[in-house]
Design an enzyme around this catalytic site. Sequence first.
Site, PDB file in Angstrom:
ATOM      1  N   SER A 184       0.846  -1.198   0.000  1.00  0.00           N
ATOM      2  CA  SER A 184       0.000   0.000   0.000  1.00  0.00           C
ATOM      3  C   SER A 184       0.884   1.252   0.000  1.00  0.00           C
ATOM      4  O   SER A 184       1.966   1.250   0.590  1.00  0.00           O
ATOM      5  CB  SER A 184      -0.885  -0.026   1.251  1.00  0.00           C
ATOM      6  OG  SER A 184      -1.961   0.857   1.117  1.00  0.00           O
ATOM      7  N   PRO A 185       0.426   2.310  -0.663  1.00  0.00           N
ATOM      8  CA  PRO A 185       1.215   3.549  -0.687  1.00  0.00           C
ATOM      9  C   PRO A 185       1.416   4.095   0.723  1.00  0.00           C
ATOM     10  O   PRO A 185       0.465   4.179   1.499  1.00  0.00           O
ATOM     11  CB  PRO A 185       0.346   4.514  -1.494  1.00  0.00           C
ATOM     12  CG  PRO A 185      -0.701   3.689  -2.142  1.00  0.00           C
ATOM     13  CD  PRO A 185      -0.850   2.445  -1.364  1.00  0.00           C
TER      14      PRO A 185
ATOM     15  N   GLN B 274       1.339   6.286  -7.584  1.00  0.00           N
ATOM     16  CA  GLN B 274       0.099   6.889  -7.099  1.00  0.00           C
ATOM     17  C   GLN B 274       0.172   8.398  -7.313  1.00  0.00           C
ATOM     18  O   GLN B 274       0.900   9.100  -6.614  1.00  0.00           O
ATOM     19  CB  GLN B 274      -0.122   6.575  -5.608  1.00  0.00           C
ATOM     20  CG  GLN B 274      -1.506   7.023  -5.154  1.00  0.00           C
ATOM     21  CD  GLN B 274      -1.751   6.851  -3.672  1.00  0.00           C
ATOM     22  OE1 GLN B 274      -0.955   7.331  -2.851  1.00  0.00           O
ATOM     23  NE2 GLN B 274      -2.846   6.213  -3.299  1.00  0.00           N
TER      24      GLN B 274
ATOM     25  N   TYR C 237      -7.896  14.354   0.065  1.00  0.00           N
ATOM     26  CA  TYR C 237      -7.075  15.145  -0.852  1.00  0.00           C
ATOM     27  C   TYR C 237      -7.937  15.707  -1.990  1.00  0.00           C
ATOM     28  O   TYR C 237      -9.158  15.556  -1.988  1.00  0.00           O
ATOM     29  CB  TYR C 237      -5.899  14.303  -1.358  1.00  0.00           C
ATOM     30  CG  TYR C 237      -4.935  13.952  -0.241  1.00  0.00           C
ATOM     31  CD1 TYR C 237      -4.269  14.964   0.466  1.00  0.00           C
ATOM     32  CD2 TYR C 237      -4.696  12.629   0.139  1.00  0.00           C
ATOM     33  CE1 TYR C 237      -3.394  14.659   1.506  1.00  0.00           C
ATOM     34  CE2 TYR C 237      -3.821  12.321   1.179  1.00  0.00           C
ATOM     35  CZ  TYR C 237      -3.177  13.330   1.858  1.00  0.00           C
ATOM     36  OH  TYR C 237      -2.328  13.036   2.890  1.00  0.00           O
TER      37      TYR C 237
ATOM     38  N   ARG D  68      -7.790   4.940  -6.086  1.00  0.00           N
ATOM     39  CA  ARG D  68      -8.082   4.746  -4.659  1.00  0.00           C
ATOM     40  C   ARG D  68      -9.100   5.791  -4.244  1.00  0.00           C
ATOM     41  O   ARG D  68      -8.885   6.995  -4.459  1.00  0.00           O
ATOM     42  CB  ARG D  68      -6.818   4.883  -3.806  1.00  0.00           C
ATOM     43  CG  ARG D  68      -7.119   4.859  -2.307  1.00  0.00           C
ATOM     44  CD  ARG D  68      -5.874   4.948  -1.445  1.00  0.00           C
ATOM     45  NE  ARG D  68      -5.166   3.683  -1.385  1.00  0.00           N
ATOM     46  CZ  ARG D  68      -4.715   3.128  -0.253  1.00  0.00           C
ATOM     47  NH1 ARG D  68      -4.895   3.722   0.919  1.00  0.00           N
ATOM     48  NH2 ARG D  68      -4.060   1.994  -0.286  1.00  0.00           N
TER      49      ARG D  68
ATOM     50  N   ARG E 200       0.814  -1.001   6.981  1.00  0.00           N
ATOM     51  CA  ARG E 200       1.703  -1.036   8.147  1.00  0.00           C
ATOM     52  C   ARG E 200       2.335  -2.394   8.407  1.00  0.00           C
ATOM     53  O   ARG E 200       3.479  -2.465   8.879  1.00  0.00           O
ATOM     54  CB  ARG E 200       0.933  -0.547   9.388  1.00  0.00           C
ATOM     55  CG  ARG E 200       0.719   0.968   9.358  1.00  0.00           C
ATOM     56  CD  ARG E 200      -0.316   1.404  10.340  1.00  0.00           C
ATOM     57  NE  ARG E 200      -1.630   0.879   9.990  1.00  0.00           N
ATOM     58  CZ  ARG E 200      -2.730   1.026  10.721  1.00  0.00           C
ATOM     59  NH1 ARG E 200      -2.645   1.692  11.861  1.00  0.00           N
ATOM     60  NH2 ARG E 200      -3.877   0.548  10.328  1.00  0.00           N
TER      61      ARG E 200
END
Length: 352
Positions: free
Chosen positions: A21-22, A98, A178, A226, A322
């Site tokens: 994951s980014p 991304q 964002y 995403r 994580r």
Amino acid sequence: MDLFSPITFRNLTLKNRITLSPMQQYSAKDGIPGNWHLVHLGSRAVGGAGLIITECTAVSPEGLATLSDVGIWNDEQKNAWKTIVDFVHEQDAKIAIQLWHSGTKGSLKHPNEGMKPLTPEEGGWTLKSSSATEVNGVISQEVTLDEIQELKIRFVDAALRAVEAGFDIIELHAGHGYLFHQFYSAVINKRQDEYGGSFENRIRFLVETIQEIRNVIPKGMPLMVRISTVDYMDTPEAWTLENSIELSKILKVNGVDLITASGGGFTNVSKDRVFPGYQVQFATAIKEQIGIATGAVGMITDAKQANEIIVNGLADLVVIAREHLRDPYFALHSAKELEMDVEIPWQYKRAF
Ligand SMILES: Cc1cc2nc3c(=O)[nH]c(=O)nc-3n(C[C@H](O)[C@H](O)[C@H](O)COP(=O)(O)O)c2cc1C
């Protein structure tokens, strides 16, 4: 079908379903990815993940969150990315970039300095968003119609640079509060023109950007998005799962190959809403109702849990953040635990 089954999007096949994951590393200067990024992304590729996704990568200097984020608005950045892309490919993994603009969540200090707003003397900039908003006492301006056209050009230019750098997939970051999310969610978007108001108007900026990117990138190159599936807010303006399903239908028609179903971004998510695999349900709902491939993200931390998501058809990719920080070799360790045969890097064969 299981965690280690390959999957094909357009002309691209991933060797398994495990995706890095980014994750912003706040370790760049002038938007250029460096040694840290090579090792961070490269070691997860060595560790067996089929797909590596870069951290959010700004399409313009004003799209950064902090001055330590990465970008791809010039050739120096593109060339630095190419080194990383080549290394990931040498590990038989694929890599997505991304692409991102922070909108009103920009001009911030480094996390180690508390992420407070930057002053102009420190290099801070004027924030722009779908609408004039105030976050942490800093006012953002509403982008003009001309600026919206300019932003789309920035995304297209960045996508073209990513193609030149050898990336396999373009992912748009349209979640987490964002810029795209600031348009499609009525929590922030209060515009009166064709980019605000109705659902169709609020998603217009994202959909038009996707159309323009899809027009210029190779036909065989997958495009992923995403989204924040829900805002995790109990207000009438909040974006909902139903909205995400409707949006996904439109994204699919416009050539998007996979939706990663994340959530939130405008507010802290209350603890009772976060539990192992808490957002898998969103990936499943979008996949079942629209028939588009989805990525599940959020508290996926062990091999059995990840495998069950794939075996039970709840999502197509497991997107792990994580746990990959704790264990760069998550994929190789998972294969061992699940007693599945995978290729070990020859340099490491004596240990696995
Ligand atoms: C250090 C850190 C940086 C992150 N940066 C990004 C990012 O650049 N882009 C993004 O879409 N999500 C980002 N996220 C969110 C993660 O990709 C992921 O959605 C979230 O951590 C939940 O997954 P997890 O439970 O596996 O960690 C970040 C998360 C962490 C912990």
